[in-house]
Motif scaffolding. Structure first.
Motif, PDB file in Angstrom:
ATOM      1  N   UNK A  59       0.877  -1.219   0.024  1.00  0.00           N
ATOM      2  CA  UNK A  59      -0.005   0.043   0.164  1.00  0.00           C
ATOM      3  C   UNK A  59       1.063   1.363   0.009  1.00  0.00           C
ATOM      4  N   UNK A  60       2.098   1.001   0.128  1.00  0.00           N
ATOM      5  CA  UNK A  60       3.041   2.324   0.072  1.00  0.00           C
ATOM      6  C   UNK A  60       3.454   2.717  -1.387  1.00  0.00           C
ATOM      7  N   UNK A  61       2.795   2.081  -2.357  1.00  0.00           N
ATOM      8  CA  UNK A  61       2.946   2.266  -3.872  1.00  0.00           C
ATOM      9  C   UNK A  61       1.977   3.041  -4.477  1.00  0.00           C
ATOM     10  N   UNK A  82      10.466   9.092  -5.436  1.00  0.00           N
ATOM     11  CA  UNK A  82       9.864   9.315  -6.696  1.00  0.00           C
ATOM     12  C   UNK A  82      10.626   8.408  -7.840  1.00  0.00           C
ATOM     13  N   UNK A  83      10.014   7.551  -8.243  1.00  0.00           N
ATOM     14  CA  UNK A  83      10.515   6.723  -9.290  1.00  0.00           C
ATOM     15  C   UNK A  83      10.233   6.858 -10.665  1.00  0.00           C
ATOM     16  N   UNK A  84      11.349   7.274 -11.428  1.00  0.00           N
ATOM     17  CA  UNK A  84      11.091   7.504 -12.915  1.00  0.00           C
ATOM     18  C   UNK A  84      12.054   6.440 -13.612  1.00  0.00           C
ATOM     19  N   UNK A  85      11.231   5.927 -14.657  1.00  0.00           N
ATOM     20  CA  UNK A  85      11.914   4.806 -15.423  1.00  0.00           C
ATOM     21  C   UNK A  85      11.477   4.971 -16.939  1.00  0.00           C
ATOM     22  N   UNK A  86      12.541   5.110 -17.956  1.00  0.00           N
ATOM     23  CA  UNK A  86      12.012   5.158 -19.148  1.00  0.00           C
ATOM     24  C   UNK A  86      13.460   4.836 -19.970  1.00  0.00           C
ATOM     25  N   UNK A  87      13.223   4.611 -21.344  1.00  0.00           N
ATOM     26  CA  UNK A  87      14.649   4.546 -22.276  1.00  0.00           C
ATOM     27  C   UNK A  87      14.938   5.930 -22.290  1.00  0.00           C
ATOM     28  N   UNK A  88      14.387   7.143 -22.370  1.00  0.00           N
ATOM     29  CA  UNK A  88      15.193   8.169 -22.244  1.00  0.00           C
ATOM     30  C   UNK A  88      14.427   9.323 -21.279  1.00  0.00           C
ATOM     31  N   UNK A  89      14.972   9.701 -20.408  1.00  0.00           N
ATOM     32  CA  UNK A  89      14.119  10.760 -19.331  1.00  0.00           C
ATOM     33  C   UNK A  89      14.835  12.174 -19.719  1.00  0.00           C
ATOM     34  N   UNK A  90      14.317  12.861 -20.768  1.00  0.00           N
ATOM     35  CA  UNK A  90      14.749  14.172 -21.210  1.00  0.00           C
ATOM     36  C   UNK A  90      13.879  15.208 -20.548  1.00  0.00           C
ATOM     37  N   UNK A  91      14.094  15.424 -19.328  1.00  0.00           N
ATOM     38  CA  UNK A  91      12.933  16.237 -18.478  1.00  0.00           C
ATOM     39  C   UNK A  91      13.336  17.677 -18.659  1.00  0.00           C
ATOM     40  N   UNK A  92      12.407  18.495 -18.767  1.00  0.00           N
ATOM     41  CA  UNK A  92      12.516  19.969 -18.971  1.00  0.00           C
ATOM     42  C   UNK A  92      13.273  20.532 -17.904  1.00  0.00           C
ATOM     43  N   UNK A  93      13.660  21.807 -17.904  1.00  0.00           N
ATOM     44  CA  UNK A  93      13.962  22.609 -16.667  1.00  0.00           C
ATOM     45  C   UNK A  93      13.197  22.839 -15.632  1.00  0.00           C
ATOM     46  N   UNK A 242       5.373   5.882  -8.415  1.00  0.00           N
ATOM     47  CA  UNK A 242       5.837   5.129  -9.660  1.00  0.00           C
ATOM     48  C   UNK A 242       5.368   6.361 -10.847  1.00  0.00           C
ATOM     49  N   UNK A 243       6.381   6.809 -11.595  1.00  0.00           N
ATOM     50  CA  UNK A 243       5.786   7.611 -12.690  1.00  0.00           C
ATOM     51  C   UNK A 243       5.428   6.775 -13.942  1.00  0.00           C
TER      52      UNK A 243
END
Length: 403
Positions: A59-61, A82-93, A242-243
């Protein structure tokens, strides 16, 4: 007796049926699309990871489908990882700043991607390079640094020909958690998992997101242990978000034909029906179609009319009236595009226009001062008229996104 057109249709239908039968009997190919979506069971989906995390964190997720920037703005009191997973993580500023501000309050940010945006690299002071495998099997060897998490043998992965690693890191605030190399004697310099302190919190970065995919985890028990060891850096006593926004795979199918296209048999039946309908239209329409008369459309004289009126004003030296018309049209453009009132031109007005049109406040104020000046003049020269036209067009071009 069967007509000649009917014979052709029968031959085409039989050919299509044989072709589809052969296609259907072929072995199903593995889908190697780098989806990283939590609902995908394909090789590079993360359905297995999602199941493991739901079992471990219970229940924590929380699954997040909003952009991190929006979610953290709307939920500024949450804490955890905060968990972010992807082939590319091109986050903006803006997104990077929001995530790091949240991390600095004592939270954990876990990012796994083969590439990261410039904003994140500059803020955390790291650089990445590509490591290539000269081996014909493209083998890479991975190992965690912590002795309690370290496998007896290095993890071997051979599905890629190149991977990324951290070539430069902030050595004062960064701890290397894992390394990778294209040789069994793994170099400690090729870090692919690092942990960096940020404010009261910490940021964990991995350049090998494939370690969290279905294919990698299910390949063998060593791989499963490696992924589990990476997840052990997440505090299971705290909430984990989880994003599901930054994913290459699509979560929702909006097509009304999704029922047919989701099943292979129905999909091919749908294609056969479409092809059959097209063949019917072709052969039947070929015999019954009549010539359609060409109707010449009315010529648009708007541009010619506008040029005529403009020439009339210009030749009679009525530049003042032309300027008034251009300014009125421009103010109407400002009202309709930026939704502001042009009657009261104060600091709030200039701030709003400059922010929405990609101009500085000084550029905006200068343009509107020129408009007021020309409206107050009794006469306007050709040079002033042409200068006004160029400045207005330049302003519109930049406001519409052109340089």
């Amino acid at each position: 007796m069967i007509k000649k057109g009917g014979t052709y249709i029968i031959i085409i239908v039989i050919t299509l049926v044989v072709y589809f039968a052969l296609e259907y009997s072929k072995p199903k190919q593995v889908n190697w699309f780098p989806s990283f979506a939590t609902h995908h069971k394909i090789a590079y989906g993360t359905k297995v990871l999602n199941d493991l995390m739901e079992k471990r964190f219970k229940d924590k997720m929380t699954s997040v489908y909003q952009p991190p920037y929006t979610y953290l703005k709307d939920n500024d009191t949450i804490t955890g990882t905060y968990f972010l997973l992807n082939n590319s993580l091109e986050l903006d500023k803006n997104e990077v700043n929001e995530l790091l501000d949240w991390t600095a309050k004592g939270n954990t940010l876990f990012l796994a991607g083969s590439s990261f945006g410039t904003s994140l690299k500059n803020e955390l002071g790291f650089k990445t390079k590509t490591l290539y495998s000269d081996d014909i099997q493209h083998q890479f060897y991975m190992q965690l640094v912590n002795p309690s998490l370290k496998n007896k043998k290095p993890i071997v992965f051979s599905k890629k020909s190149n991977v990324n690693y951290f070539s430069e890191i902030d050595t004062l605030n960064t701890t290397v958690l894992g390394v990778i190399d294209n040789f069994k004697t793994i170099s400690i310099k090729n870090a692919n998992v690092i942990k960096q302190d940020y404010g009261k919190g910490k940021v964990i970065l991995s350049t090998f997101p494939t370690a969290f995919t279905n294919y990698f985890i299910l390949q063998n028990s060593n791989n499963t242990d490696y992924t589990a060891a990476l997840l052990s850096y997440i505090d299971s006593n705290k909430n984990i978000y989880v994003d599901n926004h930054h994913k290459a795979g699509k979560k929702f199918y909006t097509s009304p034909m999704r029922v047919f296209l989701s099943a292979k048999e129905l999909k091919w039946a749908y294609y056969i029906a479409i092809i059959g309908a097209l063949l019917y239209v072709f052969f039947e329409g070929k015999r019954k179609q009549r010539a359609i008369p060409i109707v010449t459309p009315l010529k648009n004289q708007t541009l010619a009319f506008t040029r005529t009126i403009a020439d009339m004003y210009f030749k009679r030296n009525r530049q003042k009236e032309i300027v008034e018309h251009k300014i009125n049209f421009f103010l109407d453009y400002i009202r309709s595009k930026f939704h502001v009132n042009t009657l009261e031109q104060n600091d709030d007005f200039y701030n709003t226009i400059s922010a929405r049109s990609f101009h500085t406040k000084e550029e905006t104020r200068e343009l509107f001062s020129l408009l007021d000046q020309l409206l107050q003049q009794h006469t306007v020269t050709n040079e002033e008229l042409l200068s006004l036209d160029k400045k207005i067009e330049k302003f519109k071009a930049k406001a519409n996104g052109s340089k």
